[in-house]
Motif scaffolding. Structure first.
Motif, mmCIF file in Angstrom:
data_model
loop_
_atom_site.group_PDB
_atom_site.id
_atom_site.type_symbol
_atom_site.label_atom_id
_atom_site.label_comp_id
_atom_site.label_asym_id
_atom_site.label_seq_id
_atom_site.Cartn_x
_atom_site.Cartn_y
_atom_site.Cartn_z
ATOM 1 N N ARG A 114 69.552 -20.594 4.883
ATOM 2 C CA ARG A 114 69.820 -21.798 5.679
ATOM 3 C C ARG A 114 68.523 -22.519 6.041
ATOM 4 O O ARG A 114 68.482 -23.742 6.125
ATOM 5 C CB ARG A 114 70.654 -21.450 6.909
ATOM 6 C CG ARG A 114 72.137 -21.337 6.511
ATOM 7 C CD ARG A 114 73.026 -20.813 7.615
ATOM 8 N NE ARG A 114 72.591 -19.486 8.013
ATOM 9 C CZ ARG A 114 72.395 -19.126 9.277
ATOM 10 N NH1 ARG A 114 72.589 -19.975 10.242
ATOM 11 N NH2 ARG A 114 72.024 -17.900 9.550
ATOM 12 N N SER A 115 67.464 -21.738 6.239
ATOM 13 C CA SER A 115 66.166 -22.371 6.512
ATOM 14 C C SER A 115 65.724 -23.198 5.311
ATOM 15 O O SER A 115 65.192 -24.298 5.456
ATOM 16 C CB SER A 115 65.098 -21.312 6.798
ATOM 17 O OG SER A 115 65.488 -20.515 7.887
ATOM 18 N N PHE B 277 69.384 -5.680 8.560
ATOM 19 C CA PHE B 277 68.256 -6.590 8.737
ATOM 20 C C PHE B 277 68.083 -7.497 7.513
ATOM 21 O O PHE B 277 67.933 -8.715 7.632
ATOM 22 C CB PHE B 277 66.959 -5.804 8.991
ATOM 23 C CG PHE B 277 65.741 -6.687 9.019
ATOM 24 C CD1 PHE B 277 65.499 -7.500 10.120
ATOM 25 C CD2 PHE B 277 64.856 -6.740 7.950
ATOM 26 C CE1 PHE B 277 64.393 -8.334 10.155
ATOM 27 C CE2 PHE B 277 63.753 -7.572 7.978
ATOM 28 C CZ PHE B 277 63.515 -8.372 9.081
ATOM 29 N N LEU B 278 68.152 -6.902 6.332
ATOM 30 C CA LEU B 278 67.943 -7.699 5.117
ATOM 31 C C LEU B 278 69.039 -8.730 4.920
ATOM 32 O O LEU B 278 68.773 -9.861 4.498
ATOM 33 C CB LEU B 278 67.846 -6.786 3.884
ATOM 34 C CG LEU B 278 66.557 -5.959 3.772
ATOM 35 C CD1 LEU B 278 66.634 -5.017 2.581
ATOM 36 C CD2 LEU B 278 65.328 -6.856 3.659
ATOM 37 N N ALA B 279 70.278 -8.344 5.248
ATOM 38 C CA ALA B 279 71.385 -9.293 5.102
ATOM 39 C C ALA B 279 71.190 -10.475 6.046
ATOM 40 O O ALA B 279 71.357 -11.643 5.658
ATOM 41 C CB ALA B 279 72.719 -8.606 5.385
ATOM 42 N N ALA B 280 70.824 -10.151 7.283
ATOM 43 C CA ALA B 280 70.607 -11.214 8.273
ATOM 44 C C ALA B 280 69.433 -12.101 7.850
ATOM 45 O O ALA B 280 69.485 -13.328 7.935
ATOM 46 C CB ALA B 280 70.345 -10.602 9.640
ATOM 47 N N MET B 281 68.393 -11.456 7.365
ATOM 48 C CA MET B 281 67.194 -12.171 6.932
ATOM 49 C C MET B 281 67.542 -13.113 5.769
ATOM 50 O O MET B 281 67.122 -14.270 5.744
ATOM 51 C CB MET B 281 66.166 -11.120 6.476
ATOM 52 C CG MET B 281 64.796 -11.650 6.223
ATOM 53 S SD MET B 281 63.990 -12.169 7.748
ATOM 54 C CE MET B 281 62.633 -13.085 7.058
ATOM 55 N N VAL C 60 73.678 -12.210 11.687
ATOM 56 C CA VAL C 60 72.645 -12.217 12.716
ATOM 57 C C VAL C 60 73.215 -11.678 14.024
ATOM 58 O O VAL C 60 72.555 -10.941 14.757
ATOM 59 C CB VAL C 60 72.083 -13.640 12.893
ATOM 60 C CG1 VAL C 60 71.042 -13.659 13.999
ATOM 61 C CG2 VAL C 60 71.466 -14.111 11.593
ATOM 62 N N ALA C 61 74.479 -11.997 14.305
ATOM 63 C CA ALA C 61 75.103 -11.497 15.532
ATOM 64 C C ALA C 61 75.180 -9.977 15.485
ATOM 65 O O ALA C 61 74.945 -9.294 16.480
ATOM 66 C CB ALA C 61 76.507 -12.100 15.678
ATOM 67 N N LEU D 287 68.828 -22.532 14.412
ATOM 68 C CA LEU D 287 68.051 -21.527 13.682
ATOM 69 C C LEU D 287 66.983 -20.858 14.546
ATOM 70 O O LEU D 287 66.572 -19.739 14.278
ATOM 71 C CB LEU D 287 67.360 -22.179 12.466
ATOM 72 C CG LEU D 287 68.271 -22.532 11.290
ATOM 73 C CD1 LEU D 287 67.489 -23.329 10.245
ATOM 74 C CD2 LEU D 287 68.831 -21.270 10.649
ATOM 75 N N LEU D 288 66.581 -21.582 15.589
ATOM 76 C CA LEU D 288 65.442 -21.114 16.378
ATOM 77 C C LEU D 288 65.691 -19.750 17.029
ATOM 78 O O LEU D 288 64.845 -18.853 16.939
ATOM 79 C CB LEU D 288 65.113 -22.179 17.434
ATOM 80 C CG LEU D 288 63.697 -22.165 17.992
ATOM 81 C CD1 LEU D 288 62.663 -22.167 16.895
ATOM 82 C CD2 LEU D 288 63.502 -23.394 18.894
ATOM 83 N N ASP D 289 66.850 -19.582 17.650
ATOM 84 C CA ASP D 289 67.129 -18.319 18.357
ATOM 85 C C ASP D 289 67.163 -17.136 17.404
ATOM 86 O O ASP D 289 66.572 -16.095 17.662
ATOM 87 C CB ASP D 289 68.481 -18.409 19.093
ATOM 88 C CG ASP D 289 68.344 -19.267 20.346
ATOM 89 O OD1 ASP D 289 67.193 -19.468 20.791
ATOM 90 O OD2 ASP D 289 69.376 -19.743 20.855
ATOM 91 N N GLU D 290 67.886 -17.325 16.290
ATOM 92 C CA GLU D 290 67.966 -16.183 15.376
ATOM 93 C C GLU D 290 66.614 -15.928 14.713
ATOM 94 O O GLU D 290 66.284 -14.790 14.397
ATOM 95 C CB GLU D 290 69.095 -16.357 14.362
ATOM 96 C CG GLU D 290 68.985 -17.544 13.457
ATOM 97 C CD GLU D 290 70.206 -17.673 12.536
ATOM 98 O OE1 GLU D 290 71.327 -17.771 13.054
ATOM 99 O OE2 GLU D 290 70.012 -17.673 11.311
ATOM 100 N N ASN D 291 65.839 -16.997 14.556
ATOM 101 C CA ASN D 291 64.509 -16.820 13.987
ATOM 102 C C ASN D 291 63.652 -15.911 14.880
ATOM 103 O O ASN D 291 62.982 -15.000 14.406
ATOM 104 C CB ASN D 291 63.830 -18.182 13.821
ATOM 105 C CG ASN D 291 62.626 -18.123 12.905
ATOM 106 O OD1 ASN D 291 62.756 -18.268 11.689
ATOM 107 N ND2 ASN D 291 61.452 -17.854 13.464
ATOM 108 N N ARG D 292 63.729 -16.150 16.205
ATOM 109 C CA ARG D 292 62.965 -15.329 17.166
ATOM 110 C C ARG D 292 63.384 -13.874 17.086
ATOM 111 O O ARG D 292 62.560 -12.967 17.037
ATOM 112 C CB ARG D 292 63.233 -15.837 18.587
ATOM 113 C CG ARG D 292 62.416 -17.044 18.922
ATOM 114 C CD ARG D 292 62.275 -17.192 20.441
ATOM 115 N NE ARG D 292 61.710 -18.503 20.727
ATOM 116 C CZ ARG D 292 62.442 -19.546 21.162
ATOM 117 N NH1 ARG D 292 63.723 -19.404 21.386
ATOM 118 N NH2 ARG D 292 61.858 -20.699 21.370
#
Ligand code: ZN
Lengths: 191, 234
Positions: free
Chosen positions: B131-132, B121-125, B88-89, B159-164
């Protein structure tokens, strides 16, 4: 939502402690009964339940789902019981009727949920049966307890003991023969 | 007449009579008497009681056991939790550099091809959804009654920040399916992040109900496996 044993075990394998918790809460009673009947000692039985779950947790990745989770736990529990009995035998700690904390069978079953009739009945039976059970070999006793009290079929017992079905069947048979030989005269006298 | 063997009688007692044994017992008083003797003894033996354990015994066992469980278990969990946000980073870095949003920058100039960006994007997703899923599963499977959600709350905040970030990225690149799912997740995470550490049984039940009503856990599972296979084909 209720997890099946298989689903809970899968969660536990993935590292989710909640999955394991479900299994512990579901199987504790049955393991206690088995451990108690194997050892005749309440204190030992409590410890054996803990030890069984601890071993199960460490080996959860080895549970392949071919046998039911209950059967798999019984196998671990039987092994724990046999380990304990063997080590006691080596230390010369095997004692017939009374437990190591000095409680008699009567004290131990004199707990809530026991009617006087039930208590008298079971202590009378215990007085005759416990020494008879102790005369069986480890394998005979385990096989008999699984068959008679836990309602396991021969294939399950074979799986738990890690032996062929014929050997499991023969062990139950030998156990019953020996118990009859021991008990029938004593029974007649008691009644 | 051939009488039943001891083994036959025993099998019959345990409900697995060999062929014709039941019939024979019916006709032969000797075998019937022998069977009755065996059954009487075995029935008596069954009365050997075990000291009773209360209905809460399973919970007691767990309470005693849990502190002794080896610390290996968190290695999977913590490692995932701490290391996974790297993907995600990476996405965030790409995002901030405008690589994913500014169409003006040509792929070659940006140094990342469209395919690379899609892959990141897919890897981060994928990581985020896994984890979700764990968090939602814990939420759904908590006991009824008042519950301590402090651990889940902290994870929801993580999770909230990366979710946004993921939701915005998905929306801008026209990926409506992922964006919609992330929006649903965001609402649950937001509620959880702002909830008190101990939730009343009513509030906990409401939260659980919402996750279940939306079929959120199922959607996350399905999307995770889709995302994974999309990533593989790229
Ligand atoms: Zn006959």
């Amino acid at each position: 939502m209720e997890w099946t044993d298989a689903a809970a075990a899968e969660e536990a394998r993935k590292g989710n402690q909640h999955g394991f918790r479900v299994l512990v809460e579901r199987h504790s009673h049955a393991l206690f009964r088995l451990a108690y009947r194997m050892t005749g000692n309440e204190h030992d039985a409590e410890d054996l339940v803990q030890e069984t779950f601890l071993r199960a947790y460490k080996q959860i990745h080895r549970f392949d789902g071919r046998a039911g989770f209950g059967t798999w736990l019984y196998r671990i529990c039987s092994n724990c019981c046999l380990d304990l009995l063997r080590s006691k035998k080596n230390k010369g700690e095997m004692q017939p009727a009374a437990s190591e904390d000095g409680q008699s069978w009567l004290d131990r079953v004199a707990a809530p949920g026991f009617t006087p009739e039930r208590l008298a009945e079971s202590s009378q039976i215990a007085g005759i049966l416990e020494p008879a059970l102790k005369k069986l070999t480890d394998m005979e006793r385990t096989a008999f307890i699984l068959r008679h009290y836990e309602g396991c079929d021969i294939d399950q017992i074979a799986c738990i003991l890690g032996v062929h079905a014929n050997a499991a069947k023969h062990s139950v048979f030998r156990a019953v023969q020996k118990l009859r030989r021991e008990l029938q005269p004593a029974w007649g006298a008691a009644q | 007449m051939k009488h039943l063997t001891e083994q036959d009688l025993l099998d019959t007692y345990y409900g697995e009579p060999p062929e014709a044994a039941t019939e024979h017992l019916h006709e032969c008083p000797e075998c019937r008497a022998e069977f009755a003797r065996l059954a009487e003894l075995l029935d008596e033996v069954r009365n050997l009681a075990t000291p009773p354990r209360g209905p809460g015994y399973g919970r007691e066992v767990w309470a005693r056991l849990q502190p002794h469980l080896p610390a290996e278990k968190p290695h999977w969990w913590t490692r995932r939790w701490l290391l996974a946000p790297i993907a995600v980073a990476l996405l965030a870095a790409a995002f901030l550099a405008g690589l994913l949003t500014q169409q003006k920058t040509s792929p070659t100039q940006a140094g990342l091809s469209q395919k690379d960006r899609q892959r990141i994007f897919l890897a981060a997703m994928n990581d985020h959804l896994e984890r979700s899923e764990i968090l939602l599963a814990q939420l759904v499977h908590t006991d009824s009654g008042e519950i301590d959600l402090s651990g889940e709350r902290a994870r929801a905040r993580d999770l909230l920040d990366e979710n946004r970030l993921l939701r915005e990225t998905a929306a801008r690149s026209g990926d409506q399916a992922h964006a919609a799912l992330l929006e649903d997740l965001e609402r649950v995470f937001l509620d959880l992040a702002n909830s008190p550490a101990r939730l009343s049984s009513k509030d906990a039940a409401e939260l659980r109900q919402r996750v279940e009503d939306q079929g959120l856990l199922f959607k996350v599972r399905v999307t995770t496996s889709d995302t994974r296979s999309q990533g593989k084909t790229l």
